[in-house]
Design a protein around this motif. Sequence first.
Motif, PDB file in Angstrom:
ATOM      1  N   LYS A   1      34.652  45.060  38.823  1.00  0.00           N
ATOM      2  CA  LYS A   1      35.017  45.117  37.391  1.00  0.00           C
ATOM      3  C   LYS A   1      33.816  45.472  36.522  1.00  0.00           C
ATOM      4  O   LYS A   1      33.965  46.040  35.450  1.00  0.00           O
ATOM      5  CB  LYS A   1      35.637  43.794  36.943  1.00  0.00           C
ATOM      6  N   ASP A   2      32.631  45.129  36.990  1.00  0.00           N
ATOM      7  CA  ASP A   2      31.436  45.463  36.218  1.00  0.00           C
ATOM      8  C   ASP A   2      30.899  46.848  36.552  1.00  0.00           C
ATOM      9  O   ASP A   2      30.090  47.392  35.811  1.00  0.00           O
ATOM     10  CB  ASP A   2      30.327  44.429  36.499  1.00  0.00           C
ATOM     11  N   CYS A   3      31.344  47.391  37.672  1.00  0.00           N
ATOM     12  CA  CYS A   3      30.848  48.694  38.126  1.00  0.00           C
ATOM     13  C   CYS A   3      31.814  49.808  37.697  1.00  0.00           C
ATOM     14  O   CYS A   3      31.434  50.748  37.023  1.00  0.00           O
ATOM     15  CB  CYS A   3      30.693  48.646  39.645  1.00  0.00           C
ATOM     16  N   ARG A   4      33.035  49.718  38.143  1.00  0.00           N
ATOM     17  CA  ARG A   4      34.148  50.619  37.784  1.00  0.00           C
ATOM     18  C   ARG A   4      33.953  52.072  38.221  1.00  0.00           C
ATOM     19  O   ARG A   4      34.628  52.968  37.731  1.00  0.00           O
ATOM     20  CB  ARG A   4      34.459  50.543  36.273  1.00  0.00           C
ATOM     21  N   MET A   5      33.021  52.322  39.098  1.00  0.00           N
ATOM     22  CA  MET A   5      32.773  53.696  39.512  1.00  0.00           C
ATOM     23  C   MET A   5      33.984  54.327  40.203  1.00  0.00           C
ATOM     24  O   MET A   5      34.220  55.521  40.108  1.00  0.00           O
ATOM     25  CB  MET A   5      31.568  53.755  40.457  1.00  0.00           C
TER      26      MET A   5
ATOM     27  N   ASP B   1      42.998  47.110  34.962  1.00  0.00           N
ATOM     28  CA  ASP B   1      44.015  46.751  33.953  1.00  0.00           C
ATOM     29  C   ASP B   1      44.250  45.239  33.965  1.00  0.00           C
ATOM     30  O   ASP B   1      44.348  44.598  32.912  1.00  0.00           O
ATOM     31  CB  ASP B   1      45.355  47.464  34.244  1.00  0.00           C
ATOM     32  N   ALA B   2      44.343  44.682  35.176  1.00  0.00           N
ATOM     33  CA  ALA B   2      44.604  43.238  35.291  1.00  0.00           C
ATOM     34  C   ALA B   2      43.435  42.441  34.717  1.00  0.00           C
ATOM     35  O   ALA B   2      43.630  41.470  33.978  1.00  0.00           O
ATOM     36  CB  ALA B   2      44.846  42.867  36.749  1.00  0.00           C
TER      37      ALA B   2
ATOM     38  N   HIS C   1      42.975  39.809  31.146  1.00  0.00           N
ATOM     39  CA  HIS C   1      42.522  38.413  31.218  1.00  0.00           C
ATOM     40  C   HIS C   1      41.079  38.258  30.746  1.00  0.00           C
ATOM     41  O   HIS C   1      40.303  37.518  31.351  1.00  0.00           O
ATOM     42  CB  HIS C   1      42.666  37.885  32.648  1.00  0.00           C
ATOM     43  N   GLU C   2      40.730  38.957  29.709  1.00  0.00           N
ATOM     44  CA  GLU C   2      39.392  38.849  29.089  1.00  0.00           C
ATOM     45  C   GLU C   2      38.273  38.942  30.121  1.00  0.00           C
ATOM     46  O   GLU C   2      37.306  38.159  30.095  1.00  0.00           O
ATOM     47  CB  GLU C   2      39.234  37.539  28.300  1.00  0.00           C
ATOM     48  N   ASP C   3      38.414  39.872  31.091  1.00  0.00           N
ATOM     49  CA  ASP C   3      37.330  40.146  32.032  1.00  0.00           C
ATOM     50  C   ASP C   3      37.079  38.995  33.026  1.00  0.00           C
ATOM     51  O   ASP C   3      36.015  38.924  33.632  1.00  0.00           O
ATOM     52  CB  ASP C   3      36.041  40.429  31.235  1.00  0.00           C
ATOM     53  N   ASP C   4      38.063  38.115  33.177  1.00  0.00           N
ATOM     54  CA  ASP C   4      37.851  36.931  34.009  1.00  0.00           C
ATOM     55  C   ASP C   4      38.719  37.007  35.278  1.00  0.00           C
ATOM     56  O   ASP C   4      39.936  36.796  35.216  1.00  0.00           O
ATOM     57  CB  ASP C   4      38.198  35.677  33.190  1.00  0.00           C
TER      58      ASP C   4
ATOM     59  N   SER D   1      46.539  36.322  38.535  1.00  0.00           N
ATOM     60  CA  SER D   1      47.587  35.664  39.337  1.00  0.00           C
ATOM     61  C   SER D   1      47.521  36.210  40.765  1.00  0.00           C
ATOM     62  O   SER D   1      46.847  37.215  41.025  1.00  0.00           O
ATOM     63  CB  SER D   1      48.961  35.967  38.738  1.00  0.00           C
ATOM     64  N   LYS D   2      48.249  35.570  41.676  1.00  0.00           N
ATOM     65  CA  LYS D   2      48.268  36.060  43.062  1.00  0.00           C
ATOM     66  C   LYS D   2      48.808  37.500  43.118  1.00  0.00           C
ATOM     67  O   LYS D   2      48.336  38.320  43.880  1.00  0.00           O
ATOM     68  CB  LYS D   2      49.140  35.157  43.933  1.00  0.00           C
ATOM     69  N   GLU D   3      49.813  37.769  42.286  1.00  0.00           N
ATOM     70  CA  GLU D   3      50.387  39.120  42.278  1.00  0.00           C
ATOM     71  C   GLU D   3      49.347  40.130  41.810  1.00  0.00           C
ATOM     72  O   GLU D   3      49.228  41.228  42.349  1.00  0.00           O
ATOM     73  CB  GLU D   3      51.616  39.188  41.346  1.00  0.00           C
ATOM     74  N   GLU D   4      48.565  39.731  40.790  1.00  0.00           N
ATOM     75  CA  GLU D   4      47.536  40.649  40.276  1.00  0.00           C
ATOM     76  C   GLU D   4      46.392  40.813  41.283  1.00  0.00           C
ATOM     77  O   GLU D   4      45.788  41.877  41.373  1.00  0.00           O
ATOM     78  CB  GLU D   4      47.001  40.141  38.940  1.00  0.00           C
TER      79      GLU D   4
END
Length: 205
Positions: free
Chosen positions: A39-43, A56-57, A61-64, A69-72
């Motif tokens: 999430k911090d790299c996103r390359m 997107d997920a 959730h404010e980057d957390d 969730s388990k589905e996410e």
Amino acid sequence: MNELALGGVKDFEFNIKDPKFLDEQALWEEAKRVYSKCKDCRMCVTYCPSFPALFDAVDRHEDDVEKLSKEELALPLELCFHCKQCYFKCPYTPPHEWRIDFPHLSLRYKVWKFKNKSAKMTDRIMLNTDLVGKLSVPLAPVVNKLNSTPTFRVVVEKVMGIDRRAKLPPINPETFVSWFKKNRKLVEGKNGKVALFYTCLLNYN
Ligand code: SF4
Ligand code: SF4
């Protein structure tokens, strides 16, 4: 955070026999560990649907990653089709201390899912490429004809969930192994051995 305690790849190097390998909690914790780096790299955002689903997920959730969730947590692993592009591009794969290995994480998730949830009939059949190939080759003209028939593809879509628009590779009436046995030419000389890595696609299609 202790990566060993999380049952990460560092712990067992993709050892399917390790008890933690199929432990659900350890799996989700390892997913969160990997996602927290991604999430911090996103390359890899443009490589496949897995990374946009993940980002997107996380953004919801404010980057957390802890709030996923388990589905996410499962969706990015579900969407991975194992092209390995992210693995070859990622600067954090082993031996880097972060030991990011997205395709193997997805594989681990799919093994867990296969063992703990009932896998769909289509998945069980399609995974057995040798069986499908061996049954199809003697019937190649019939199989190829059926696969190009729109009505048949509608039935296949309804029964097996294979999209009627998906291009299916034509089946060869002879396997590559059989053809090679008949056609290989032994050459004179001292050149040693040659290893040929053919795949099921080459063998049957
Ligand atoms: S797999 Fe590696 S390169 Fe790709 S987003 Fe994750 S950390 Fe970045
Ligand atoms: S290996 Fe999986 S996650 Fe990585 S780029 Fe390919 S499809 Fe995406």
